[in-house]
Design a protein around this motif. Structure first.
Motif, PDB file in Angstrom:
ATOM      1  N   ASN A  72       0.822  -1.220   0.000  1.00  0.00           N
ATOM      2  CA  ASN A  72       0.000   0.000   0.000  1.00  0.00           C
ATOM      3  C   ASN A  72       0.854   1.268   0.000  1.00  0.00           C
ATOM      4  N   LEU A  73       1.991   1.203   0.701  1.00  0.00           N
ATOM      5  CA  LEU A  73       2.875   2.369   0.783  1.00  0.00           C
ATOM      6  C   LEU A  73       3.422   2.724  -0.596  1.00  0.00           C
ATOM      7  N   ILE A  74       3.935   1.715  -1.323  1.00  0.00           N
ATOM      8  CA  ILE A  74       4.515   2.039  -2.627  1.00  0.00           C
ATOM      9  C   ILE A  74       3.430   2.341  -3.664  1.00  0.00           C
ATOM     10  N   HIS A  75       2.232   1.830  -3.428  1.00  0.00           N
ATOM     11  CA  HIS A  75       1.146   2.165  -4.353  1.00  0.00           C
ATOM     12  C   HIS A  75       0.786   3.645  -4.231  1.00  0.00           C
ATOM     13  N   ARG A  76       0.741   4.132  -2.979  1.00  0.00           N
ATOM     14  CA  ARG A  76       0.328   5.527  -2.777  1.00  0.00           C
ATOM     15  C   ARG A  76       1.483   6.527  -2.899  1.00  0.00           C
ATOM     16  N   TYR A  77       2.656   6.125  -2.410  1.00  0.00           N
ATOM     17  CA  TYR A  77       3.752   7.096  -2.320  1.00  0.00           C
ATOM     18  C   TYR A  77       5.018   6.625  -3.022  1.00  0.00           C
ATOM     19  N   GLY A  78       4.881   5.594  -3.852  1.00  0.00           N
ATOM     20  CA  GLY A  78       6.048   5.092  -4.563  1.00  0.00           C
ATOM     21  C   GLY A  78       6.374   5.937  -5.780  1.00  0.00           C
ATOM     22  N   LEU A  79       7.480   5.602  -6.407  1.00  0.00           N
ATOM     23  CA  LEU A  79       7.947   6.348  -7.577  1.00  0.00           C
ATOM     24  C   LEU A  79       8.105   5.379  -8.742  1.00  0.00           C
ATOM     25  N   ASP A  80       8.018   5.933  -9.933  1.00  0.00           N
ATOM     26  CA  ASP A  80       8.169   5.107 -11.136  1.00  0.00           C
ATOM     27  C   ASP A  80       9.639   4.879 -11.428  1.00  0.00           C
ATOM     28  N   LEU A  81       9.999   3.614 -11.512  1.00  0.00           N
ATOM     29  CA  LEU A  81      11.377   3.228 -11.824  1.00  0.00           C
ATOM     30  C   LEU A  81      11.375   2.531 -13.180  1.00  0.00           C
ATOM     31  N   THR A  82      12.223   2.982 -14.079  1.00  0.00           N
ATOM     32  CA  THR A  82      12.241   2.390 -15.417  1.00  0.00           C
ATOM     33  C   THR A  82      13.421   1.435 -15.524  1.00  0.00           C
ATOM     34  N   VAL A  83      13.100   0.206 -15.886  1.00  0.00           N
ATOM     35  CA  VAL A  83      14.164  -0.801 -15.996  1.00  0.00           C
ATOM     36  C   VAL A  83      13.841  -1.730 -17.154  1.00  0.00           C
ATOM     37  N   ASN A  84      14.850  -1.948 -18.008  1.00  0.00           N
ATOM     38  CA  ASN A  84      14.672  -2.804 -19.190  1.00  0.00           C
ATOM     39  C   ASN A  84      13.405  -2.446 -19.978  1.00  0.00           C
ATOM     40  N   GLY A  85      13.166  -1.169 -20.132  1.00  0.00           N
ATOM     41  CA  GLY A  85      12.046  -0.693 -20.952  1.00  0.00           C
ATOM     42  C   GLY A  85      10.688  -0.720 -20.269  1.00  0.00           C
TER      43      GLY A  85
END
Lengths: 289, 164
Positions: free
Chosen positions: A209-222
């Protein structure tokens, strides 16, 4: 035209499910199974009728009921893919499957330390390090996320319940093993929640729930994800990386945690996620979390 | 034969255990039986009437066979998936979980492997759950003498798990 929320749609599907189960197992009808069909249920049933050639009222035998049930099941998956899941969550699912509940004995030989960014952050939470350590050693639940290849890549998620300002509060902590300091556990992330005391019963659930609400987008392998459990990223050339994590700009307040382990031809990414403290803190103050 | 049971028995898939434990506050929704295998009982024992579809031992062995045989078309596994998803929808209605969590659960079910459905037996002491037991009410019982129970909120500390 009324906009139907995902919740309303799933609720209608759930009512239809209950009607099917009542009919299939010849159970005494629950309130939901006895109730009059809502307009949304009728709309869904009509759509199923055009797919299957029959609607709910025409299901009489087991075969028909099974086919209708299969259609509902398909619809759940469709709603999930189209409306609910906004980013890839395979690593979250693996986390749920590999996490193992352990006892506090595991922590006894380790010293608990804070990262620099958390030294300031805990003041915003109104906590001191001694209080945090005491709560870590009297948790509600502790989960170990093991890495069989390397103990350094192990991670611990735990929750603890306590009273803060006369309110029930849950503390969540993510502990990671330092690369060179094997006898120290580092508090990589710490967060509080007042809203749902049941989250204390599952550190993994709190974390998701924490990363759903306050997480960040990380781009890896496209692909853009919120959480990377373990991924190997090949280097395109000596300078170009196949992953990108957000970099803080002025007035941003977030951190990306986890291991970034560069090798000659590839980089290992382990247990990486972002936590946006800037958007989290106002919600905490307003008791929206 | 003395029909006073000390335990109730319930067969569930590993995935069901995981979902209940992680998302439903450790409360497990289980159907259970007062006898492990009604086929071994005396013909005059009232519990002999428990049908095979509700017999924990038979359910366990059938599910285990499908997993071991890698039967990707297993109807039991398919039914388990449908039951888990509809259970998650009920939990959403009851506000036990939110929409994002429903999505995770649905995705977990859809992407599950055969091993996720390996069966587990829950051993449930009668003394711990007597007040929680609900008798299954049916309109038209195939066998009016069959006895089955539902425990909608079995706590983790109220059962042991075995596999064989």
């Amino acid at each position: 035209m009324d906009i139907i929320t995902s919740h309303e749609y799933l609720e209608a599907l759930s009512h239809l499910s209950e009607r099917v189960i009542s009919k299939k197992y010849q159970l005494k009808k629950t309130d939901a199974a006895q109730s009059v069909f809502s307009s949304l249920e009728i709309e869904i049933d009509n759509r199923f009728k055009s797919d299957l050639g029959f609607g709910f009222s025409e299901t009489e035998n087991t075969t028909g009921l099974n086919r209708y049930e299969n259609r509902i099941d398909l619809e759940y998956s469709k709603v999930t893919d189209e409306r609910l899941i906004k980013y890839p969550i395979e690593d979250e699912i693996t986390l749920i499957k590999t996490g193992v509940e352990i006892t506090t004995d595991y922590l006894k030989t380790y010293e608990i330390v804070l990262t620099d960014w958390n030294k300031k952050f805990i003041k915003h939470l109104g906590l001191t390090l001694p209080t945090i350590k005491s709560l870590i050693h009297s948790p509600e639940r502790i989960v170990l996320v093991p890495d069989e290849t390397d103990i350094i890549s192990n991670n611990i998620l735990l929750t603890s319940r306590f009273q803060k300002s006369n309110q029930e509060c849950t503390m969540f902590v993510h502990l990671s093993f330092g690369s060179a300091m094997r006898k120290k556990l580092t508090i990589s992330t710490i967060a509080l929640s007042y809203l749902n005391p049941q989250l204390a019963l599952s550190p993994i659930r709190f974390f998701l729930n924490l990363i759903h609400r306050y997480g960040l987008d990380l781009t890896v392998n496209g692909r853009t994800k919120r959480f990377i459990l373990k991924e190997k990223v090949m280097k395109k050339n000596s300078n170009e990386l196949s992953f990108s994590f957000p970099k803080p700009r002025k007035n941003d307040n977030f951190h990306i945690t986890g291991i970034i382990d560069p090798k000659v031809f590839y980089t290992n990414l382990i247990f990486n996620y972002g936590f946006n403290q800037k958007s989290y803190l106002p919600d905490l103050v307003k008791r929206k979390i | 034969m003395n029909s006073d049971n000390i335990l109730y028995y319930s067969t569930n898939s590993y995935l069901s255990f995981l979902i209940n434990q992680t998302f439903y506050n450790g409360n497990h929704y289980v159907w259970c039986s007062p006898v492990f295998d009604s086929g071994t009982l005396d013909k005059y024992d009232i519990l002999k009437n428990i049908p095979p579809s509700s017999n924990p031992r038979k359910i366990y062995l059938a599910l285990k066979q499908d997993v071991d045989d890698q039967d990707f078309h297993s109807s039991k596994i398919r039914d388990n998936k449908k039951g888990l998803k509809s259970g998650a929808a009920q939990m959403l209605r009851q506000k036990v979980i939110n929409e994002h969590e429903f999505g995770i659960i649905a995705k977990m079910i859809d992407s599950s492997s055969l091993l996720d459905f390996r069966p587990l037996i829950y051993l449930i002491p009668k003394s711990l759950v007597q007040t929680k037991l609900q008798t299954i009410e049916v309109d038209k019982k195939a066998n009016p003498l069959s006895i089955e129970y539902l425990i909608p909120n079995l706590g983790r500390s109220e059962f042991e798990i075995i596999e064989f």
